[in-house]
Design a protein around this motif. Structure first.
Motif, PDB file in Angstrom:
ATOM      1  N   ALA A   1      -0.145  34.675  89.593  1.00 57.09           N
ATOM      2  CA  ALA A   1      -0.765  35.642  88.691  1.00 57.09           C
ATOM      3  C   ALA A   1      -0.740  37.009  89.359  1.00 57.09           C
ATOM      4  CB  ALA A   1      -2.202  35.236  88.356  1.00 57.09           C
TER       5      ALA A   1
ATOM      6  N   THR B   1      -4.011  37.547  80.435  1.00 55.68           N
ATOM      7  CA  THR B   1      -5.256  36.805  80.587  1.00 55.68           C
ATOM      8  C   THR B   1      -6.409  37.797  80.584  1.00 55.68           C
ATOM      9  OG1 THR B   1      -5.136  36.899  83.012  1.00 55.68           O
ATOM     10  CG2 THR B   1      -4.151  34.985  81.922  1.00 55.68           C
TER      11      THR B   1
ATOM     12  N   GLN C   1      -0.662  35.943  83.955  1.00 62.87           N
ATOM     13  CA  GLN C   1      -0.104  34.772  84.596  1.00 62.87           C
ATOM     14  C   GLN C   1       1.411  34.860  84.506  1.00 62.87           C
ATOM     15  OE1 GLN C   1      -1.704  31.283  82.709  1.00 62.87           O
ATOM     16  NE2 GLN C   1      -3.722  31.487  83.658  1.00 62.87           N
TER      17      GLN C   1
ATOM     18  N   LEU D   1       0.288  28.328  90.367  1.00 64.99           N
ATOM     19  CA  LEU D   1       0.553  29.233  89.256  1.00 64.99           C
ATOM     20  C   LEU D   1       0.333  30.645  89.760  1.00 64.99           C
ATOM     21  CD1 LEU D   1       1.141  29.683  86.227  1.00 64.99           C
ATOM     22  CD2 LEU D   1      -1.320  29.607  85.838  1.00 64.99           C
TER      23      LEU D   1
ATOM     24  N   ASP E   1     -11.469  33.952  87.425  1.00 67.50           N
ATOM     25  CA  ASP E   1     -10.349  33.165  86.906  1.00 67.50           C
ATOM     26  C   ASP E   1     -10.629  31.672  87.015  1.00 67.50           C
ATOM     27  OD1 ASP E   1      -7.799  35.439  88.199  1.00 67.50           O
ATOM     28  OD2 ASP E   1      -8.953  35.470  86.329  1.00 67.50           O
TER      29      ASP E   1
ATOM     30  N   THR F   1       4.326  32.749  83.935  1.00 70.13           N
ATOM     31  CA  THR F   1       4.585  31.412  83.418  1.00 70.13           C
ATOM     32  C   THR F   1       6.090  31.187  83.231  1.00 70.13           C
ATOM     33  OG1 THR F   1       4.393  32.133  81.112  1.00 70.13           O
ATOM     34  CG2 THR F   1       2.365  31.455  82.221  1.00 70.13           C
TER      35      THR F   1
END
Length: 315
Positions: A165, A70, A96, A163, A208, A98
């Protein structure tokens, strides 16, 4: 926080709103830099080390996440250098995590913490609050002083889904790779550097949340220290790229949701642009933030944090 300190922070941020609304990049006088610890580094070495710290946290995780880069270019000007002409740079990598269920985000952050602790890295102030469903942890490497953060962003608060990060920021180094460089994290006192890190950490999370690009650095932007009577504050400022009004409104709405999810108190302040500025305050550590639309279309962001340790701040 004592009333005098609260008023000083609010006054600084309110003044910044007025300045930003006029389209100026000035933020006031700077406390300047102080002599700092020296290291030798170049872009390739900084990038390699940052990637290593990322993988030290991620490679042993279960469930295994996929890294998704990112942010913009990882190489940028040293944010600790006010009015920087590019003599120093630093690398900042953000990913991130994921490919895993949203309910596993907290678990991944804890695993990152455990991996870094095992390697002897240290906390910036204290461990995360693991009773929080969306914790974050901020640490630094020893002895080369890279800063890293593992955080959870809220995806669905009601369902407890987040999520995870992870980000790593290098010390500052000479742009030509020839000489020594000093970490942006080193300042005159331990409380100063802790406040600077808290300000930058809040600022990074806000970046972010906004989901818009960082603009070119304006004169006077960056990280600075301010003195107000007996109190000292770390102050981090930056701007977004120019935004249409509808995009500005959406970005501010995302910022408001971000602050609300963290329990910050909020209020809006009118500006000449017609889009209200957003002021936010964190009662836990005394930090305050302002997001001010400017007449040039940019969104001016400032985060101010007192140097007093969080445990000494009272409302």
């Amino acid at each position: 926080m004592r009333p005098s300190r609260t008023m000083a922070v609010i006054a600084l941020l309110t003044a910044s709103v007025a300045v930003a609304a006029c389209g100026s990049g000035q933020t006031g006088s700077s406390g300047g830099s102080t002599p700092s610890k020296q290291v030798t580094m170049d872009e390739q070495q900084a990038t390699k080390r940052a990637e290593e710290i990322i993988h030290q946290a991620v490679d042993g995780m279960s469930p295994k996440p996929t890294l998704k880069r990112t942010g913009l270019s990882p190489l940028g000007a040293c944010v600790a250098d006010d009015h920087s002409a590019g003599e120093r740079q630093q690398v900042a990598l953000s990913y991130q995590l994921t490919g895993v269920p949203g309910t596993e985000a907290k678990k991944l952050v804890r695993q990152a913490r455990d991996a870094w602790v095992k390697l002897g890295y240290t906390f910036q102030s204290s461990d995360a609050d693991w009773s929080d469903p969306f914790p974050s942890v901020s640490m630094r490497t020893v002895p080369d002083d890279f800063w890293m953060t593992a955080i959870t962003g809220v995806v669905d608060k009601a369902k407890g889904e987040g999520l995870a990060a992870i980000s790593v920021t290098s010390p500052c180094f000479a742009a030509d790779g020839s000489g020594t460089a000093d970490p942006a994290s080193f300042r005159q006192t331990a409380t100063d550097e802790q406040a600077e890190h808290r300000a930058r950490d809040h600022s990074s999370r806000l970046y972010d949340a906004l989901q818009v690009r960082h603009g070119a650095t304006q004169e006077g932007e960056g990280l600075a220290t301010y003195q107000d009577g007996e109190e000292t504050y770390a102050h981090h400022t930056w701007s977004t790229e120019p935004l249409p009004e509808d995009a500005m409104v959406r970005a501010l709405a995302r910022a408001q949701a971000h602050f609300e999810s963290l329990g910050w108190t909020l209020r809006q302040v009118p500006t000449v642009t017609g889009v209200p500025a957003l002021l936010a305050r964190n009662a836990e550590d005394g930090s305050a933030a302002r997001l001010a639309p400017s007449v040039d279309g940019t969104l001016r962001v400032a985060v101010t944090t007192p140097t007093a340790p969080p445990g000494s701040v009272s409302v």
